[in-house]
Design an enzyme around this catalytic site. Structure first.
Site, PDB file in Angstrom:
ATOM      1  N   SER A 146       0.835  -1.191   0.000  1.00 53.08           N
ATOM      2  CA  SER A 146       0.000   0.000   0.000  1.00 53.08           C
ATOM      3  C   SER A 146       0.881   1.256   0.000  1.00 53.08           C
ATOM      4  O   SER A 146       1.702   1.436  -0.888  1.00 53.08           O
ATOM      5  CB  SER A 146      -0.956  -0.038   1.187  1.00 53.08           C
ATOM      6  OG  SER A 146      -1.955   0.937   1.078  1.00 53.08           O
ATOM      7  N   ASP A 243      -9.339  -3.633  -6.046  1.00 49.31           N
ATOM      8  CA  ASP A 243      -8.510  -2.725  -5.256  1.00 49.31           C
ATOM      9  C   ASP A 243      -8.551  -1.361  -5.933  1.00 49.31           C
ATOM     10  O   ASP A 243      -8.428  -1.263  -7.155  1.00 49.31           O
ATOM     11  CB  ASP A 243      -7.071  -3.267  -5.217  1.00 49.31           C
ATOM     12  CG  ASP A 243      -6.175  -2.542  -4.229  1.00 49.31           C
ATOM     13  OD1 ASP A 243      -6.168  -1.299  -4.216  1.00 49.31           O
ATOM     14  OD2 ASP A 243      -5.450  -3.229  -3.479  1.00 49.31           O
ATOM     15  N   HIS A 273      -8.192  -4.550  -1.323  1.00 49.79           N
ATOM     16  CA  HIS A 273      -6.968  -3.976  -0.783  1.00 49.79           C
ATOM     17  C   HIS A 273      -6.590  -4.648   0.542  1.00 49.79           C
ATOM     18  O   HIS A 273      -7.423  -4.779   1.443  1.00 49.79           O
ATOM     19  CB  HIS A 273      -7.155  -2.479  -0.567  1.00 49.79           C
ATOM     20  CG  HIS A 273      -5.881  -1.741  -0.304  1.00 49.79           C
ATOM     21  ND1 HIS A 273      -4.907  -1.591  -1.259  1.00 49.79           N
ATOM     22  CD2 HIS A 273      -5.414  -1.121   0.803  1.00 49.79           C
ATOM     23  CE1 HIS A 273      -3.907  -0.898  -0.761  1.00 49.79           C
ATOM     24  NE2 HIS A 273      -4.176  -0.615   0.493  1.00 49.79           N
TER      25      HIS A 273
END
Length: 301
Positions: A146, A243, A273
């Site tokens: 991320s 995502d 995600h």
């Protein structure tokens, strides 16, 4: 296809309970408090090294001696959340599987410490790792998930600029690379989990100090903004199809390849995600982690 059917079968059950946004300006303090509580359950046998204002959690393999390859791992959290301890299980797994040193950095968080502070913290951790007696500086990789993936990508650009450290791989798990995603109005957010565009706008503004899409945001802050991606280390990019970062990650992989940088793109159908952290024991998560380890092994060993 219904919203539930869009998710991978391994993930449908948990997806219905997950929030669409992990954090916002009103909830940041509370979520950080919960993170600190979770950190108390982190591994106690990890060596913590202090480097100026930051610290790194060092995971060494149980056997072997002498200089060995190493990975600097950078945690996620939208640039505003998280800690190195949250990824202890992943870092320990990689160290044991490959027999390498894995150091996870606790960089300082935005908005209290905006760009370039977190990126420079990561560079300082990388330089420290490269100088350790049990690390082979010719076999170093950087990686993260991320926002940590975004920092890892930015770190390769900074390392190229400074020309002090050679990197063998950038391992980017659903990386947060492009602030301009936050200004898109064409994205259907119904299926996003944990990080939607509302959270995205907050994270990018906190990190850069500018509204997403502002001309002041450069490539070191948002790597997708970099005009030149040549002469970077090979990349592995993994992301799920549900995502928020899927489009920007695909585009970054295409640009790396166009610039002559080898890039393996691993796209997981129906994965949201952070799915591998939420459900690490599922088949889809284990396959994802195995692909990460394989890419690291091919680059470092």
């Amino acid at each position: 296809m219904t919203a539930a059917e869009a998710f991978h079968p391994d993930l449908r059950g948990v997806a219905r309970w997950l929030p669409r946004a992990a954090v916002g300006p009103r909830t940041l303090g509370a979520v950080r408090g919960l993170t600190r509580l979770a950190d108390r359950a982190a591994s106690k046998d990890v060596v913590v090294e202090v480097i100026g204002p930051i610290a790194v959690r060092v995971h060494r393999p149980p056997v072997g001696e002498g200089p060995r390859p190493a990975l600097l791992w950078i945690h996620g959290g939208g640039y505003v959340l998280g800690s190195a301890a949250q990824d202890d299980a992943l870092c320990r797994h990689v160290a044991e599987q490959l027999g390498i040193v894995v150091a996870a950095v606790d960089y300082r968080l935005a908005p209290e410490h905006a760009f370039p502070v977190p990126l420079h913290d990561c560079y300082d951790a990388l330089a420290w790792l490269a100088g350790q007696s049990d690390v082979d500086p010719a076999h170093l990789a950087v990686g993260g998930g991320s926002a940590g993936g975004g920092l890892a990508a930015g770190l390769t650009l900074l390392a190229r600029e400074r020309a002090e450290i050679h990197l063998a791989l950038q391992l980017l798990s659903y990386p947060m690379l492009d602030d301009r995603t936050a200004v898109r109005t064409d994205i259907d957010e119904r299926n996003f989990r944990l990080w939607n565009n509302k959270a995205n706008r907050f994270g990018w503004r906190a990190y850069t100090g500018h509204p997403p899409g502002a001309v002041e945001i450069g490539g070191l802050a948002a790597p997708a903004r970099s005009d030149d991606l040549s002469d970077l280390p090979p990349a592995w990019i993994g992301v799920g199809t549900v995502d928020l970062f899927c489009d920007e990650d695909r585009a970054y992989a295409d640009r790396l390849r166009a610039a002559g940088v080898p890039c393996e793109l691993h796209v997981v159908p129906g994965a949201f995600h952070g799915f591998d952290s939420i459900r690490p024991k599922t088949g889809v998560a284990q396959e994802f982690r195995a692909a990460q380890v394989a890419a690291l092994g091919a680059a470092l060993l």
